[in-house]
Design an enzyme around this catalytic site. Structure first.
Site, short mmCIF file in Angstrom:
data_model
loop_
_atom_site.label_atom_id
_atom_site.label_comp_id
_atom_site.label_asym_id
_atom_site.label_seq_id
_atom_site.Cartn_x
_atom_site.Cartn_y
_atom_site.Cartn_z
CG MET A 94 -1.99 -1.12 1.10
SD MET A 94 -2.87 -1.10 -0.50
CE MET A 94 -4.19 -2.25 -0.17
NE ARG A 95 3.66 4.55 2.34
CZ ARG A 95 4.47 5.11 3.23
NH1 ARG A 95 4.63 4.56 4.41
NH2 ARG A 95 5.12 6.23 2.94
CG ASN A 111 0.16 -2.68 -8.22
OD1 ASN A 111 0.27 -3.19 -7.10
ND2 ASN A 111 -0.78 -1.78 -8.49
CG HIS A 113 -5.95 -1.37 -8.56
ND1 HIS A 113 -5.69 -0.74 -7.37
CD2 HIS A 113 -7.14 -0.89 -9.00
CE1 HIS A 113 -6.68 0.09 -7.10
NE2 HIS A 113 -7.57 0.03 -8.08
CD GLN A 177 -12.26 -14.70 -11.22
OE1 GLN A 177 -11.55 -15.04 -12.17
NE2 GLN A 177 -13.14 -15.53 -10.68
CD GLU A 178 -7.12 -8.89 -6.09
OE1 GLU A 178 -5.98 -8.83 -5.60
OE2 GLU A 178 -8.09 -8.25 -5.63
C1 GAR Z 1 -5.72 -7.15 -2.91
O1 GAR Z 1 -7.10 -7.07 -3.17
C2 GAR Z 1 -4.95 -6.24 -3.83
O2 GAR Z 1 -5.47 -6.17 -5.13
C3 GAR Z 1 -5.10 -4.92 -3.12
O3 GAR Z 1 -4.92 -5.24 -1.77
C4 GAR Z 1 -5.40 -6.57 -1.54
C5 GAR Z 1 -4.31 -7.35 -0.84
O4 GAR Z 1 -4.78 -8.62 -0.48
N1 GAR Z 1 -4.18 -3.94 -3.60
C6 GAR Z 1 -4.48 -2.64 -3.71
O5 GAR Z 1 -5.54 -2.17 -3.37
C7 GAR Z 1 -3.36 -1.79 -4.29
N2 GAR Z 1 -3.87 -0.50 -4.66
P1 GAR Z 1 -3.77 -9.75 -0.06
O6 GAR Z 1 -2.80 -9.14 0.96
O7 GAR Z 1 -4.64 -10.80 0.56
O8 GAR Z 1 -3.06 -10.23 -1.28
#
Ligand code: GAR
Length: 222
Positions: A94-95, A111, A113, A177-178
């Site tokens: 988040m940085r 990255n 998102h 989906q990520e």
């Molecule tokens: C995920 O949904 C990722 O896409 C998001 O943080 C979450 C982390 O989950 N990232 C952002 O919002 C970046 N702008 P995780 O720690 O379980 O992988």
């Protein structure tokens, strides 16, 4: 590229990190996570790394543009070199990544998102999508540029937004989906199949879209 080393940055739970580790251990990707870095000492992602005997380092970052931030940027570069990292993966980090890492790893930072960029950048992509009332949401893996959530897009997945959804239920649907698209993007990178042309990413021998569930929302009645 044959087999690549990954350095993964996390700030939180690290389920994307876990998906990448699992894909690696199952030999689905030609990549190994060799280093996990977090700005948060208590990030569960660090614990996940340790459970898999992966080096896990807490690097405090301080405020943007502070001396601590610049020192963290240098430390990041040193760690990535020490572990021979080929590709940096931001997975819920988040940085903003510092300029030294950006320069050293130009076109080698990915990255993820939780929105269909360029819609809903920032730190609350899923809530913002739910609040806005879009009917289709999703996630994006892209090359990172120095601005947040910009950079050429490699792969996106779309999911329907259902009438009863709030940010949390939508986030869970997107997160599933990520976990599919991040390992896929890494594998294409490892196979040297990604080519950036201006804003576009060309995927060599790109497969046709995978459509598991039709994304037509609201559903058809005729
Ligand atoms: C995920 O949904 C990722 O896409 C998001 O943080 C979450 C982390 O989950 N990232 C952002 O919002 C970046 N702008 P995780 O720690 O379980 O992988």
């Amino acid at each position: 590229m044959a087999h690549i080393n990954l350095g993964v940055f996390v700030s939180g739970g690290g389920t994307n990190l876990q998906a990448i580790i699992d894909a690696s251990e199952a030999d689905k990707i030609d990549a190994t996570v060799v280093l996990v870095i977090s700005d948060k000492e208590d990030a569960y992602g660090l614990e996940r790394a340790r459970q898999h005997d992966i080096s896990a380092v807490h690097v405090p970052v301080g405020r943007n543009e502070s001396p601590e931030y610049a020192a963290a940027d240098q430390w990041h570069v040193q760690l990535l070199a020490e572990y021979d990292v080929d590709l940096v993966c931001l997975a819920g980090y988040m940085r903003l990544i510092g300029p030294e890492v950006m320069t050293t790893y130009a076109e080698a930072i990915l990255n993820i998102h939780p929105a269909l960029l360029p819609s809903f950048p920032g730190t609350h992509g899923q809530d913002d999508a739910a609040d806005y009332g879009v009917k289709v949401a999703g996630c994006t893996v892209h090359f990172a540029w120095s601005e947040f959530d910009t950079g050429p897009i490699i792969i996106q997945a779309a999911v329907p937004v259902l009438p009863d959804d709030d940010g949390d239920s939508l986030a869970a649907r997107i997160l599933a989906q990520e976990h599919k698209i991040y390992p896929q993007a890494i594998q294409w990178y490892a196979q040297d199949r990604l080519h950036i042309q201006d804003r576009r990413v060309i995927v060599d021998n790109a497969p046709p879209p995978t459509i598991l569930e039709a994304i037509i929302s609201p559903g058809l009645e005729i």
